[in-house]
Motif scaffolding. Structure first.
Motif, PDB file in Angstrom:
ATOM      1  N   LEU A  64     -15.392 -18.858  33.507  1.00 39.29           N
ATOM      2  CA  LEU A  64     -16.322 -18.485  34.583  1.00 39.29           C
ATOM      3  C   LEU A  64     -16.178 -16.990  34.850  1.00 39.29           C
ATOM      4  N   ALA A  65     -17.315 -16.274  34.895  1.00 38.01           N
ATOM      5  CA  ALA A  65     -17.282 -14.835  35.162  1.00 38.01           C
ATOM      6  C   ALA A  65     -17.040 -14.564  36.654  1.00 38.01           C
ATOM      7  N   ALA A  66     -16.573 -13.369  36.952  1.00 38.09           N
ATOM      8  CA  ALA A  66     -16.300 -12.995  38.346  1.00 38.09           C
ATOM      9  C   ALA A  66     -17.574 -12.984  39.170  1.00 38.09           C
ATOM     10  N   LEU A  88     -11.780 -15.105  39.321  1.00 36.80           N
ATOM     11  CA  LEU A  88     -12.162 -15.111  40.734  1.00 36.80           C
ATOM     12  C   LEU A  88     -12.298 -13.683  41.245  1.00 36.80           C
ATOM     13  N   GLY A  89     -12.931 -13.518  42.411  1.00 43.48           N
ATOM     14  CA  GLY A  89     -13.152 -12.186  42.978  1.00 43.48           C
ATOM     15  C   GLY A  89     -14.568 -11.727  42.639  1.00 43.48           C
ATOM     16  N   THR A  90     -14.839 -10.493  42.839  1.00 45.55           N
ATOM     17  CA  THR A  90     -13.960  -9.371  43.100  1.00 45.55           C
ATOM     18  C   THR A  90     -13.412  -9.427  44.527  1.00 45.55           C
ATOM     19  N   VAL A  91     -12.074  -9.211  44.620  1.00 48.79           N
ATOM     20  CA  VAL A  91     -11.455  -9.147  45.930  1.00 48.79           C
ATOM     21  C   VAL A  91     -10.965  -7.720  46.160  1.00 48.79           C
ATOM     22  N   ARG A 103     -29.742 -10.238  49.236  1.00 47.86           N
ATOM     23  CA  ARG A 103     -29.071  -9.358  48.279  1.00 47.86           C
ATOM     24  C   ARG A 103     -28.883 -10.050  46.931  1.00 47.86           C
ATOM     25  N   LEU A 104     -29.505 -11.227  46.805  1.00 47.12           N
ATOM     26  CA  LEU A 104     -29.459 -11.951  45.531  1.00 47.12           C
ATOM     27  C   LEU A 104     -30.851 -12.507  45.248  1.00 47.12           C
ATOM     28  N   PHE A 105     -31.392 -12.206  44.059  1.00 44.49           N
ATOM     29  CA  PHE A 105     -32.785 -12.550  43.753  1.00 44.49           C
ATOM     30  C   PHE A 105     -32.876 -13.244  42.395  1.00 44.49           C
ATOM     31  N   ALA A 112     -32.974 -14.894  34.854  1.00 43.84           N
ATOM     32  CA  ALA A 112     -32.162 -13.735  35.237  1.00 43.84           C
ATOM     33  C   ALA A 112     -31.926 -13.730  36.748  1.00 43.84           C
ATOM     34  N   LEU A 113     -30.953 -12.923  37.153  1.00 40.51           N
ATOM     35  CA  LEU A 113     -30.698 -12.681  38.581  1.00 40.51           C
ATOM     36  C   LEU A 113     -30.573 -11.188  38.785  1.00 40.51           C
ATOM     37  N   ILE A 114     -30.934 -10.738  39.983  1.00 39.11           N
ATOM     38  CA  ILE A 114     -30.588  -9.371  40.390  1.00 39.11           C
ATOM     39  C   ILE A 114     -29.741  -9.507  41.643  1.00 39.11           C
ATOM     40  N   ASN A 115     -28.580  -8.844  41.655  1.00 40.06           N
ATOM     41  CA  ASN A 115     -27.767  -8.920  42.877  1.00 40.06           C
ATOM     42  C   ASN A 115     -27.313  -7.538  43.308  1.00 40.06           C
ATOM     43  N   ARG A 116     -27.189  -7.408  44.617  1.00 43.70           N
ATOM     44  CA  ARG A 116     -26.573  -6.202  45.194  1.00 43.70           C
ATOM     45  C   ARG A 116     -25.640  -6.664  46.319  1.00 43.70           C
ATOM     46  N   MET A 117     -24.745  -7.596  45.963  1.00 34.75           N
ATOM     47  CA  MET A 117     -23.871  -8.211  46.961  1.00 34.75           C
ATOM     48  C   MET A 117     -22.984  -7.164  47.653  1.00 34.75           C
ATOM     49  N   GLY A 118     -22.455  -6.220  46.846  1.00 39.00           N
ATOM     50  CA  GLY A 118     -21.623  -5.166  47.436  1.00 39.00           C
ATOM     51  C   GLY A 118     -20.234  -5.649  47.821  1.00 39.00           C
ATOM     52  N   ILE A 142      -7.764 -12.773  38.251  1.00 43.91           N
ATOM     53  CA  ILE A 142      -8.219 -12.262  39.559  1.00 43.91           C
ATOM     54  C   ILE A 142      -8.781 -10.856  39.366  1.00 43.91           C
ATOM     55  N   ASN A 143     -10.030 -10.714  39.784  1.00 45.27           N
ATOM     56  CA  ASN A 143     -10.768  -9.468  39.604  1.00 45.27           C
ATOM     57  C   ASN A 143     -10.657  -8.657  40.896  1.00 45.27           C
ATOM     58  N   ILE A 144     -10.160  -7.421  40.780  1.00 44.57           N
ATOM     59  CA  ILE A 144      -9.928  -6.610  41.987  1.00 44.57           C
ATOM     60  C   ILE A 144     -10.816  -5.361  42.008  1.00 44.57           C
ATOM     61  N   THR A 249     -19.743  -7.512  29.503  1.00 41.93           N
ATOM     62  CA  THR A 249     -20.002  -6.452  30.448  1.00 41.93           C
ATOM     63  C   THR A 249     -20.339  -6.998  31.834  1.00 41.93           C
ATOM     64  N   ASN A 250     -20.417  -6.057  32.758  1.00 43.71           N
ATOM     65  CA  ASN A 250     -20.936  -6.349  34.091  1.00 43.71           C
ATOM     66  C   ASN A 250     -22.483  -6.371  34.031  1.00 43.71           C
ATOM     67  N   THR A 251     -23.118  -6.377  35.179  1.00 47.26           N
ATOM     68  CA  THR A 251     -24.590  -6.387  35.230  1.00 47.26           C
ATOM     69  C   THR A 251     -25.136  -4.992  34.894  1.00 47.26           C
ATOM     70  N   LEU A 270     -28.651  -6.424  37.117  1.00 48.39           N
ATOM     71  CA  LEU A 270     -29.380  -7.520  36.462  1.00 48.39           C
ATOM     72  C   LEU A 270     -28.437  -8.296  35.551  1.00 48.39           C
ATOM     73  N   SER A 271     -28.519  -9.631  35.644  1.00 47.33           N
ATOM     74  CA  SER A 271     -27.695 -10.491  34.783  1.00 47.33           C
ATOM     75  C   SER A 271     -28.581 -11.543  34.142  1.00 47.33           C
ATOM     76  N   GLY A 272     -28.014 -12.294  33.206  1.00 42.90           N
ATOM     77  CA  GLY A 272     -28.762 -13.376  32.574  1.00 42.90           C
ATOM     78  C   GLY A 272     -29.422 -12.956  31.274  1.00 42.90           C
ATOM     79  N   ARG A 273     -30.443 -13.714  30.885  1.00 42.38           N
ATOM     80  CA  ARG A 273     -31.048 -13.570  29.548  1.00 42.38           C
ATOM     81  C   ARG A 273     -31.398 -12.121  29.169  1.00 42.38           C
TER      82      ARG A 273
HETATM   83  C1  FMN Z   1     -24.451 -12.839  42.142  1.00 38.26           C
HETATM   84  C2  FMN Z   1     -23.506 -12.143  41.223  1.00 38.26           C
HETATM   85  C3  FMN Z   1     -22.347 -11.595  41.740  1.00 38.26           C
HETATM   86  C4  FMN Z   1     -21.445 -10.951  40.889  1.00 38.26           C
HETATM   87  N1  FMN Z   1     -20.302 -10.439  41.414  1.00 38.26           N
HETATM   88  C5  FMN Z   1     -19.395  -9.856  40.587  1.00 38.26           C
HETATM   89  C6  FMN Z   1     -18.174  -9.378  41.100  1.00 38.26           C
HETATM   90  O1  FMN Z   1     -17.866  -9.506  42.287  1.00 38.26           O
HETATM   91  N2  FMN Z   1     -17.327  -8.771  40.239  1.00 38.26           N
HETATM   92  C7  FMN Z   1     -17.602  -8.630  38.897  1.00 38.26           C
HETATM   93  O2  FMN Z   1     -16.786  -8.090  38.161  1.00 38.26           O
HETATM   94  N3  FMN Z   1     -18.756  -9.103  38.383  1.00 38.26           N
HETATM   95  C8  FMN Z   1     -19.647  -9.703  39.193  1.00 38.26           C
HETATM   96  N4  FMN Z   1     -20.814 -10.188  38.680  1.00 38.26           N
HETATM   97  C9  FMN Z   1     -21.119  -9.986  37.237  1.00 38.26           C
HETATM   98  C10 FMN Z   1     -20.744 -11.210  36.395  1.00 38.26           C
HETATM   99  O3  FMN Z   1     -19.365 -11.456  36.441  1.00 38.26           O
HETATM  100  C11 FMN Z   1     -21.167 -11.003  34.932  1.00 38.26           C
HETATM  101  O4  FMN Z   1     -20.467  -9.902  34.417  1.00 38.26           O
HETATM  102  C12 FMN Z   1     -22.668 -10.753  34.799  1.00 38.26           C
HETATM  103  O5  FMN Z   1     -23.392 -11.551  35.693  1.00 38.26           O
HETATM  104  C13 FMN Z   1     -23.179 -11.027  33.384  1.00 38.26           C
HETATM  105  O6  FMN Z   1     -22.983 -12.372  33.025  1.00 38.26           O
HETATM  106  P1  FMN Z   1     -24.165 -13.494  33.101  1.00 38.26           P
HETATM  107  O7  FMN Z   1     -25.355 -12.899  32.422  1.00 38.26           O
HETATM  108  O8  FMN Z   1     -23.588 -14.691  32.393  1.00 38.26           O
HETATM  109  O9  FMN Z   1     -24.398 -13.743  34.536  1.00 38.26           O
HETATM  110  C14 FMN Z   1     -21.727 -10.839  39.496  1.00 38.26           C
HETATM  111  C15 FMN Z   1     -22.906 -11.403  38.994  1.00 38.26           C
HETATM  112  C16 FMN Z   1     -23.781 -12.055  39.829  1.00 38.26           C
HETATM  113  C17 FMN Z   1     -25.037 -12.661  39.247  1.00 38.26           C
END
Ligand code: FMN
Length: 373
Positions: A64-66, A88-91, A103-105, A112-118, A142-144, A249-251, A270-273
């Motif tokens: 499971l990704a962070a 788990l995290g980011t903490v 902040r999540l779309f 796909a998703l777009i997030n700006r959770m912060g 644990i992701n910090i 990678t991250n988003t 942006l995440s997903g496909r």
């Molecule tokens: C809603 C949301 C919150 C996320 N929060 C974090 C986060 O807190 N820390 C982090 O390293 N990545 C975070 N990610 C990025 C994911 O861990 C992952 O790197 C990214 O979504 C790409 O994978 P996916 O296409 O399978 O979603 C977040 C992604 C999403 C969609």
């Protein structure tokens, strides 16, 4: 089952439905026998998929990704879904509220998703309380990260503090320097700042390892929006500082293939496909530099066993998913694991690592041609 409830969940705001699903699941877990039933339905035992990475033995390579469980509230439930491990995290050291909602779309047509959770989270102390209350669980990364209001000159102290706090509770620690929603965070990928950050974290890792008599591996998580020079710098520093893994990678802040989609104009990662190819190409570039000297955890747009395989052949040792879980529900883990197990069985190899190694050296066996190199 998820197919039936998904249309209802998708009527709600994305974050509300996330909270609702996990709230209901926690209630269900109060009923005796639920845990056993969930494991029976979803967890798949696949000895040939077991892999050793960072000195840890993973039951299968799908994690499971962070970001899904930022506060370690749902570890028991997530441990039963068939993942090889959970990140788990980011903490952050101190609690913080994150960005204002919404902040999540969702972009359902594009999976796909777009997030700006912060980085909303309860802070490292309450995070650990919650984690320690959950009893037996999967392997845990644990992701910090840093707090948003920490002055730039003290950012490294944030990482050092969080690192020390989670050191004995984590099977590995992921250093998040790539989330796009905390201003300045991605600058830590630049040569000078990254060098200093890794120097001090490595020192911390060695010192804590000596006093606590345990080695906790350390990974960095990077962005998909890196140019070739940045990839070269990061891999060199990762080797110099003897990192245990790179998570890629991250988003993304880009919008590949979504230039004309109105919803895609929402600011955020942006995440997903639509992220899949970009992240696979970063994995491949990292692998070209590292040549297996440091393992890579591949993440971004994985929805099927073929997607996971593509990233493994491109250079990943482990895979993570997040967005696919939102679109396909928890059974996606079992599907990907089963698909990889079938591939290993068909190859005639003894295990996944051998199958991937063979595919990397004999590309005609890989059936991977779709990602950009
Ligand atoms: C809603 C949301 C919150 C996320 N929060 C974090 C986060 O807190 N820390 C982090 O390293 N990545 C975070 N990610 C990025 C994911 O861990 C992952 O790197 C990214 O979504 C790409 O994978 P996916 O296409 O399978 O979603 C977040 C992604 C999403 C969609």
């Amino acid at each position: 089952m998820y197919k039936l409830i998904r249309p209802l969940l998708f009527l709600l705001d994305a974050e509300i439905s996330h909270d609702l699903v996990f709230g209901l699941a926690r209630l269900l877990y109060l009923v005796p026998g639920t845990r056993v039933l969930v494991r029976l339905l979803l967890a798949k035992i696949t000895p040939r998929l077991s892999v050793e990475v960072m000195g840890l033995q993973f039951a299968n390579p799908i994690g499971l990704a962070a970001g899904l469980d930022k506060n370690a509230r749902n570890v028991r439930i997530l441990s039963d879904l068939g993942f090889g491990w959970l990140e788990l995290g980011t903490v952050t050291p101190r609690p913080q509220a994150g960005n204002p909602r919404p902040r999540l779309f969702r972009l359902p047509t594009h999976h796909a998703l777009i997030n700006r959770m912060g980085f909303y989270n309860v802070g490292v102390e309450r995070f650990l309380d919650s984690l320690n209350r959950q009893g037996p669980r999967a392997l845990i990364g644990i992701n910090i990260g840093r707090n948003k209001d920490t002055p730039d000159e003290h950012v490294i102290d944030d990482y050092l503090r969080a690192f020390a706090e989670v050191f004995t509770s984590a099977d590995y620690i992921a250093i998040n320097i790539s989330s796009p929603n905390t201003p300045g965070l991605r600058d830590l990928q630049d040569r000078k700042k990254l060098d200093e950050l890794l120097l001090r974290l490595k020192h911390q890792q060695v010192t804590l390892g000596r006093t606590r008599r345990v080695y906790t591996p350390m990974a960095i998580k990077v962005a998909p929006d890196l140019n070739d020079d940045q990839v070269a710098v990061i891999t060199k520093l990762a080797l110099d500082h003897k990192l245990d893994a790179i998570i890629a990678t991250n988003t993304t802040l880009t919008r590949p293939g979504l230039e004309h989609v109105l919803r895609a104009r929402e600011p955020g990662g942006l995440s997903g496909r639509p992220l899949k190819e970009l992240s696979t190409s970063v994995i491949h570039k990292l692998y070209t530099h590292l040549q297996g000297k440091i393992p890579i955890i591949g993440v971004g747009g994985v929805e099927t066993a073929d997607d996971a395989w593509e990233k493994l052949v491109a250079g990943a040792d482990l895979i993570q998913i997040y967005t696919a879980l939102i679109y396909q529900g928890p059974s996606v883990v079992r599907k990907i694991v089963a698909g990889l197990a079938r591939r290993v069985a068909a190859s005639g190899c003894a295990n996944l690592a051998e199958t991937v190694a063979k595919a990397r050296t004999e590309p005609h066996l890989t059936e991977v041609t779709s990602f950009r190199l």
